[in-house]
Scaffold this motif. Sequence first.
Motif, PDB file in Angstrom:
ATOM      1  N   LEU A 457       0.811  -1.219   0.000  1.00 43.24           N
ATOM      2  CA  LEU A 457       0.000   0.000   0.000  1.00 43.24           C
ATOM      3  C   LEU A 457       0.848   1.275   0.000  1.00 43.24           C
ATOM      4  N   THR A 458       2.160   1.131   0.213  1.00 42.67           N
ATOM      5  CA  THR A 458       3.040   2.306   0.111  1.00 42.67           C
ATOM      6  C   THR A 458       3.414   2.599  -1.334  1.00 42.67           C
ATOM      7  N   HIS A 459       3.101   1.670  -2.242  1.00 40.54           N
ATOM      8  CA  HIS A 459       3.412   1.876  -3.662  1.00 40.54           C
ATOM      9  C   HIS A 459       2.425   2.890  -4.236  1.00 40.54           C
ATOM     10  N   PRO A 460       2.907   3.958  -4.867  1.00 45.94           N
ATOM     11  CA  PRO A 460       2.009   5.021  -5.331  1.00 45.94           C
ATOM     12  C   PRO A 460       0.995   4.581  -6.388  1.00 45.94           C
ATOM     13  N   GLN A 461       1.272   3.456  -7.055  1.00 46.79           N
ATOM     14  CA  GLN A 461       0.360   3.012  -8.118  1.00 46.79           C
ATOM     15  C   GLN A 461      -0.577   1.888  -7.666  1.00 46.79           C
ATOM     16  N   ILE A 462      -0.530   1.550  -6.362  1.00 47.49           N
ATOM     17  CA  ILE A 462      -1.404   0.500  -5.840  1.00 47.49           C
ATOM     18  C   ILE A 462      -2.466   1.136  -4.952  1.00 47.49           C
ATOM     19  N   ALA A 463      -3.738   0.917  -5.309  1.00 48.24           N
ATOM     20  CA  ALA A 463      -4.851   1.476  -4.548  1.00 48.24           C
ATOM     21  C   ALA A 463      -5.240   0.586  -3.386  1.00 48.24           C
ATOM     22  N   ASP A 464      -5.129  -0.720  -3.556  1.00 47.99           N
ATOM     23  CA  ASP A 464      -5.465  -1.660  -2.488  1.00 47.99           C
ATOM     24  C   ASP A 464      -4.775  -2.985  -2.792  1.00 47.99           C
ATOM     25  N   ALA A 465      -4.607  -3.783  -1.755  1.00 52.38           N
ATOM     26  CA  ALA A 465      -3.906  -5.060  -1.949  1.00 52.38           C
ATOM     27  C   ALA A 465      -4.269  -6.032  -0.839  1.00 52.38           C
ATOM     28  N   ALA A 466      -4.180  -7.292  -1.171  1.00 52.37           N
ATOM     29  CA  ALA A 466      -4.356  -8.367  -0.182  1.00 52.37           C
ATOM     30  C   ALA A 466      -3.375  -9.472  -0.539  1.00 52.37           C
ATOM     31  N   VAL A 467      -2.901 -10.182   0.480  1.00 49.16           N
ATOM     32  CA  VAL A 467      -1.929 -11.257   0.270  1.00 49.16           C
ATOM     33  C   VAL A 467      -2.434 -12.529   0.940  1.00 49.16           C
ATOM     34  N   VAL A 468      -2.344 -13.643   0.219  1.00 50.68           N
ATOM     35  CA  VAL A 468      -2.735 -14.945   0.763  1.00 50.68           C
ATOM     36  C   VAL A 468      -1.686 -15.979   0.358  1.00 50.68           C
ATOM     37  N   GLY A 469      -1.793 -17.149   0.925  1.00 47.94           N
ATOM     38  CA  GLY A 469      -0.937 -18.244   0.514  1.00 47.94           C
ATOM     39  C   GLY A 469      -1.523 -18.950  -0.695  1.00 47.94           C
ATOM     40  N   ALA A 470      -0.692 -19.175  -1.692  1.00 54.94           N
ATOM     41  CA  ALA A 470      -1.087 -19.940  -2.872  1.00 54.94           C
ATOM     42  C   ALA A 470      -0.032 -21.021  -3.078  1.00 54.94           C
ATOM     43  N   HIS A 471      -0.241 -21.882  -4.032  1.00 53.36           N
ATOM     44  CA  HIS A 471       0.719 -22.960  -4.263  1.00 53.36           C
ATOM     45  C   HIS A 471       1.387 -22.807  -5.616  1.00 53.36           C
ATOM     46  N   ASP A 472       2.700 -23.050  -5.632  1.00 57.68           N
ATOM     47  CA  ASP A 472       3.419 -23.001  -6.901  1.00 57.68           C
ATOM     48  C   ASP A 472       3.369 -24.371  -7.571  1.00 57.68           C
ATOM     49  N   VAL A 484      -5.057  -4.088  -6.561  1.00 55.32           N
ATOM     50  CA  VAL A 484      -5.938  -3.146  -7.244  1.00 55.32           C
ATOM     51  C   VAL A 484      -5.081  -1.954  -7.660  1.00 55.32           C
ATOM     52  N   VAL A 485      -4.962  -1.751  -8.959  1.00 56.32           N
ATOM     53  CA  VAL A 485      -4.115  -0.672  -9.465  1.00 56.32           C
ATOM     54  C   VAL A 485      -4.850   0.666  -9.355  1.00 56.32           C
ATOM     55  N   ALA A 486      -4.129   1.696  -8.964  1.00 58.20           N
ATOM     56  CA  ALA A 486      -4.710   3.036  -8.839  1.00 58.20           C
ATOM     57  C   ALA A 486      -5.241   3.515 -10.188  1.00 58.20           C
ATOM     58  N   GLU A 487      -6.291   4.311 -10.141  1.00 58.89           N
ATOM     59  CA  GLU A 487      -6.935   4.785 -11.369  1.00 58.89           C
ATOM     60  C   GLU A 487      -5.932   5.540 -12.242  1.00 58.89           C
ATOM     61  N   GLY A 488      -5.888   5.135 -13.493  1.00 56.53           N
ATOM     62  CA  GLY A 488      -5.006   5.786 -14.447  1.00 56.53           C
ATOM     63  C   GLY A 488      -3.579   5.276 -14.446  1.00 56.53           C
ATOM     64  N   ALA A 489      -3.267   4.375 -13.512  1.00 54.03           N
ATOM     65  CA  ALA A 489      -1.889   3.863 -13.423  1.00 54.03           C
ATOM     66  C   ALA A 489      -1.745   2.555 -14.196  1.00 54.03           C
ATOM     67  N   GLU A 490      -0.527   2.232 -14.507  1.00 51.35           N
ATOM     68  CA  GLU A 490      -0.209   0.965 -15.158  1.00 51.35           C
ATOM     69  C   GLU A 490       0.873   0.268 -14.344  1.00 51.35           C
TER      70      GLU A 490
END
Length: 534
Positions: A457-472, A484-490
Amino acid sequence: MSFRNPYDDVEIPNVSVYDYLFGSIAEGDLDRIALIDSKTGATTTYRQLIGQINAAAGALAARGVGVGDVVAVLSPNIPAFATVFHGILRAGGTATTLNALFTANEIGKQLVDSKAKLLVTISLMGPQALEAARAVGIADENVIILDGEGQAAGGHPNAADLLGAGLPAPSVEFDPATHVAVLPYSSGTTGNPKGVMLSHRNLVANVAQIEPLNGMTADDVVLAVLPFFHIYGMTVLLNAALKARAALLVMPRFDMVEFLEGVQQHKVTYAFIAPPVAVALAKHPVVDNYDLSSIHTMLSGAAPLDAELGNAVAARLDLTMLQGFGMSELSPVSHLMPFDRGEKLVGVRAPLSSVGWAVPNTENRIVDPGTGEDVEIPADGVSAAGELWVRGPNVMVGYLNNEQATADTIDADGWLHTGDMATVDADGCVTIVDRLKELIKYKGYQVPPAELEALLLTHPQIADAAVVGAHDEDGEEVPKAFVVVAEGAELTAEEVMAFTAERVAPYKKVRQVEFISAVPKSASGKILRKDLRK
């Protein structure tokens, strides 16, 4: 309904860790080898180790370390770790151990939270250690670099400065039941890392609890590749092996060839591993090039071991494979398979998919998280799953300066709620089946989602984020970020992963990324991780 183990309780003396491990050492054991440096082959006897511990305690006392003062240790597994760690405890101080992979920022957080007044490290980790120490106000003369040039050369104090003065260990008094010996950091069942206050009695109790079960003797050569800074390595390897008067082959990191060469050259008899090592031992063709026949027992911990994988290692190497369970808040061992898988001590053989029985002097409950009612213990077969609760002398004092987190974890009756779902069979053998807690276990390390979410969430282009465990693709649990990318950002997945990789220890890195339009949350704003896992 609570249930216990099938063993007799053990005596837990009300003494310090130093007195328990070394206070009554037999004269005939003093010249046994305690530590072997895997890099050089240099050995340290118990007599030498005790002398070094006392000298370290005297030197630390001369630097103002007394009862209740915190000293931080940032080091991989080296023989000097045992000297410094036990020297801190011998001086009445509290050791807070730092993950050797930490960045300067992560080191600094723990130094501040623990209120450490000294930092002990090695030259390899000197840059990040000094950056962190200076940032939080620890003076250069209070950063000890064990293998550095030393004060005589105008550098930081080193091991020779610490031990060379030969100062006697101080006479200290404290209550072993309440005085905090170590302060490892754990995320508990959720959230950011918290200081786990473990008393001398906690550590003494846990060594006493596992001693009759692990079958370790003074004739064993024990491979110590799991980190001493982690509570698993600290208690199950460093302390338990020293109490057994075994020899510890100290290895700073896992390297497949060095691991195999070490076992062959030093005739290792007992090895403690985490599941990723089991994968290598089961599948890697280079294993066949070495004589590993000296190993009679291998114990896996820190993360669940697949029974098929464990049995494959046991068959390939012709050894007994064991598994245990614990957490930092339990000092850490709460469940363990006996050295014979239970055939003699219990009368039944524990399935390798289980974690064995509760250790002596403890009680267990398995509680339905929906109703709060105890799960019925079956007369035959296996129970329904519920959250595992543990009560005993190995339960932590609490979380440092966090009464709410402590109350959320240990209830008024002393039961520690593990956050792990378990079953119990008619013989009292426990199997961990799932997690209630949100922690991700990557290669045995705890990765708290909340910490990575706060960073993202400190990244200027990230509006929201969540982290979970997944499997490789190998079935390993890894941190996955939903962004969730901030509006207008890439933003690309590679950029997100690079952002976290630059700011956290390698094991915490985000390894998968998925972009979504919104993070699912409850009415109270809690991230609905179960929806993301689907």
